[in-house]
Design a protein around this motif. Structure first.
Motif, short mmCIF file in Angstrom:
data_model
loop_
_atom_site.label_atom_id
_atom_site.label_comp_id
_atom_site.label_asym_id
_atom_site.label_seq_id
_atom_site.Cartn_x
_atom_site.Cartn_y
_atom_site.Cartn_z
N PRO A 171 25.22 -25.57 -15.96
CA PRO A 171 25.44 -25.17 -17.36
C PRO A 171 26.38 -24.09 -17.65
CG PRO A 171 23.31 -26.23 -17.42
CD PRO A 171 23.73 -25.85 -15.87
N GLU A 186 29.64 -24.29 -16.48
CA GLU A 186 30.45 -25.11 -17.28
C GLU A 186 30.96 -24.51 -18.55
OE1 GLU A 186 27.86 -28.40 -18.05
OE2 GLU A 186 28.43 -29.53 -16.41
N LYS A 187 29.88 -23.56 -19.25
CA LYS A 187 30.44 -22.82 -20.39
C LYS A 187 31.26 -21.60 -20.03
CE LYS A 187 25.88 -23.74 -22.56
NZ LYS A 187 24.54 -22.99 -23.00
N ASN A 188 31.33 -21.07 -18.97
CA ASN A 188 32.38 -19.93 -18.86
C ASN A 188 32.63 -19.91 -17.26
OD1 ASN A 188 33.57 -17.50 -18.81
ND2 ASN A 188 31.73 -16.25 -19.40
#
Length: 619
Positions: free
Chosen positions: A287, A290-292
């Motif tokens: 996660p 995925e976000k950054n």
């Protein structure tokens, strides 16, 4: 229950698994990569994004008889795990361990050593032609990311590869492009049909019938062909690859294993060069990445639970970015240029503050230098921030498009010297040797943050032509309390009239100070000459050495063509009669290891300096 990954000793073992099991295997591989990178650092987001694609490639093709060429190569971790190196994956990017990039010395499943961008298509085309000449029926696959397609070499390769007859596949790993659901669904549907062997056979049969039909055959076939091309152009809005001679299929979901395997198997049967367009998500399965994905592209060691990096404190890249931003506030002629390394070179804040004067040209260092030359010719003050390793690609442009015309271009050379875990392909050991032979060019090499600020200002405002400021990866090292930063072309530190003179530049000055401190305990007085402007050398700096009994030069760069050789040449021209010792990087490439370990191995650390000086002086 035994892990699926424990059952894989070679790519051939994949074919005993079902597609559902392959999906489970991908999950296990992701966890293995996350654990490894959290411990060793490395490239995380890019590797997590190509797990399914790598599994599908190895399920479909048979390495090493077939060749898979990874562009840049930093996304090869899954490939290494599947090709007999899983038991050593925990050593990746460590001294004596696996390289973070493909390396034929490790495995015959790595056909080429790569660490720089946009090379895969040219390499793969060479491999494919070698197979053709040797009557080898094997396939060659080049895997190139959309980022690497910003490099001009990729298009030179595409331009030539479009004429290759068969067994040549380029996979465009697209992890940025957004495709709307309806258009994407239609495109995938049509592309899937067109890769089916049955479709291709029917198409050929229909065209043969039409061609043999009197009067109407050829015109009708031509009309159908034109209609097909217009439909494709409407759907894809891009016929570039087909115009270059490739059969273009896609885009496909790069995480749909079943579809990927089917498409790859069909692509093997097409008797012309094929380009498959797949969409992947960088950082998939973790996660935080995925976000950054940008922040998790290349990372230091981090905490898996929080995603927080263990690296802390200031570094030269950040200091450079702050200094340049401050200078730009006072002078609207200053522009910043980067080759797809905004964050890595510390230019994020500059971009936010001055978007109109910030230029990310993509992975195109040659263009960046020539573009900077154009900005300078137009009255601007361009500063090109680039890693030393990547600057190598633009030496012709530095010579022809900047120095030859004496243009006011500044090169901010990051990661100069030993870089550590990225190893052979990324060491910054050649820039001094390459640049110091070029007329109209000045080179500065700071040791401390305050010096970086001073020399950057001098490079931009006081040097008449091209100027380079080179600085190392990471933070500043030891600074004696009694040493004062001056900003002069050179500094002298230590015991006056000492028989031993130690000459160096950059961060090795810190090592030299520590060595001199220890040598005083050995009753060997040492004076240190710290070169700040390393090219051209200040004649007064040479003069200082004339009365020394023994001059030692330590250089964190290649010996051949380095400053040390040039320094001693000038010293002997002045009639120096004493002894000299030069320690630099000899004629070899430096492998991956922590920076401290590499400096010890190269005998450029403080203890090695002390030992060498003590041994030579007492002879």
């Amino acid at each position: 229950m035994r892990k699926l990954l424990d059952q894989i000793d070679s790519p051939g073992d994949l074919r005993s698994l079902t597609v559902k099991q392959l999906g489970g295997l991908c999950g296990e591989i992701r966890q293995e990569i996350i654990r490894t990178v959290a411990k060793n650092g490395g490239h995380l987001a890019s590797n997590l994004g190509v797990v399914e694609l790598t599994v599908a490639l190895h399920y479909t093709f048979d390495v090493p008889w077939d060749d898979i060429v990874w562009d840049v190569g930093h996304q090869c971790y899954t490939h290494k795990i599947l090709t007999g190196r899983r038991d050593r994956i925990h050593t990746i990017r460590t001294q004596g361990g696996l390289s973070g990039y493909p390396n034929p010395k490790e495995s015959d499943c790595d056909p080429f050593h790569s660490g720089h961008s946009s090379t895969s298509i040219s390499v793969a085309l060479g491999l494919a032609n070698a197979k053709r000449i040797n009557h080898d029926p094997g396939h060659v696959v080049a895997v190139i990311g959309d980022g690497a397609l910003t490099g001009g070499l990729a298009y030179e390769g595409l331009n030539n590869a479009g004429r290759f007859p068969k067994n040549f596949i380029v996979i465009l790993n697209d992890n940025k492009m957004s495709i709307s659901k309806n258009v994407g669904s239609i495109a995938r549907y049509l592309a899937h049909i067109r890769t089916e062997p049955g479709y291709l056979k029917v198409k050929s049969t229909v065209e043969n019938i039409l061609d043999n039909t009197p009067v109407l055959g050829a015109p009708v076939s031509s009309l159908l062909q034109k209609s097909k091309s217009l439909l494709k152009q409407a759907l894809y809005n891009n016929t570039l690859f087909e115009d270059m001679g490739f059969a273009y299929y896609g885009p496909y979901d790069g995480h749909d294993l079943e579809q990927l395997i089917s498409v790859l198997q069909n692509a093997k049967n097409i008797n012309r060069p094929v380009l498959l367009h797949v969409i992947t998500s960088k950082g998939k399965g973790y996660p935080f990445a995925e976000k950054n994905p940008g922040a998790f592209h290349g990372v230091s060691c981090f905490d898996i639970k929080t995603g927080e990096s263990q690296a802390s404190g200031d570094n030269f890249s950040k200091v450079f970015g702050r200094c340049l931003t401050d200078m730009a506030k006072e002078d609207d002629r200053i522009c910043a240029i980067t080759a797809a390394m905004e964050s890595g070179t510390g230019l994020t804040d500059f971009h936010k503050a001055f978007p109109d004067r910030f230029f990310d040209v993509g992975i195109a260092e040659e263009h960046a230098v020539t573009f900077s030359g154009g900005l300078a010719a137009g009255g601007m003050l361009p500063v090109f921030a680039v890693y030393s390793s990547f600057l190598q690609r633009s030496i012709d442009q530095v010579i022809h498009d900047a120095a030859l015309q004496n243009l006011k271009v500044t090169l901010a050379i990051d990661r100069a010297g030993v870089v550590g875990e990225d190893g052979e392909t990324h060491q910054g050991l050649f820039d001094v040797s390459l640049l110091s032979s070029i007329p109209n060019l000045t080179i500065f090499s700071p040791c401390y943050f305050s010096e970086l600020q001073m020399f950057l200002h001098q490079a931009v405002y006081e040097c008449p032509g091209v100027a380079a400021v080179r600085y190392p990866r990471g933070g500043q090292l030891f600074q004696p309390e009694d040493f004062t930063v001056t900003g002069n072309t050179y500094d002298v530190y230590g015991e006056t009239d000492a028989p031993v003179l130690l000459v160096t530049y950059g961060r090795l000055f810190s090592m030299a100070c520590l060595a001199a401190k220890k040598l005083r305990e050995d009753k060997i007085p040492v004076r240190i000459l710290k070169l700040n402007r390393i090219h051209p050398l200040d004649p007064q700096a040479i003069e200082i050495c004339r009365n020394a009994q023994h001059v030692f030069f330590f250089e964190e760069g290649v010996r051949q063509g380095g400053i040390g050789e040039h320094f001693f040449y000038l010293l002997y021209q002045q009639g120096y009669q004493g002894k000299t010792t030069l320690r630099a990087v000899e004629n070899h490439f430096v492998k991956q290891a922590a920076v401290r370990q590499s400096l010890i191995e190269l005998e450029l650390d403080s203890d090695s300096m002390r030992k060498i000086i003590k041994t030579e002086y007492q002879k």
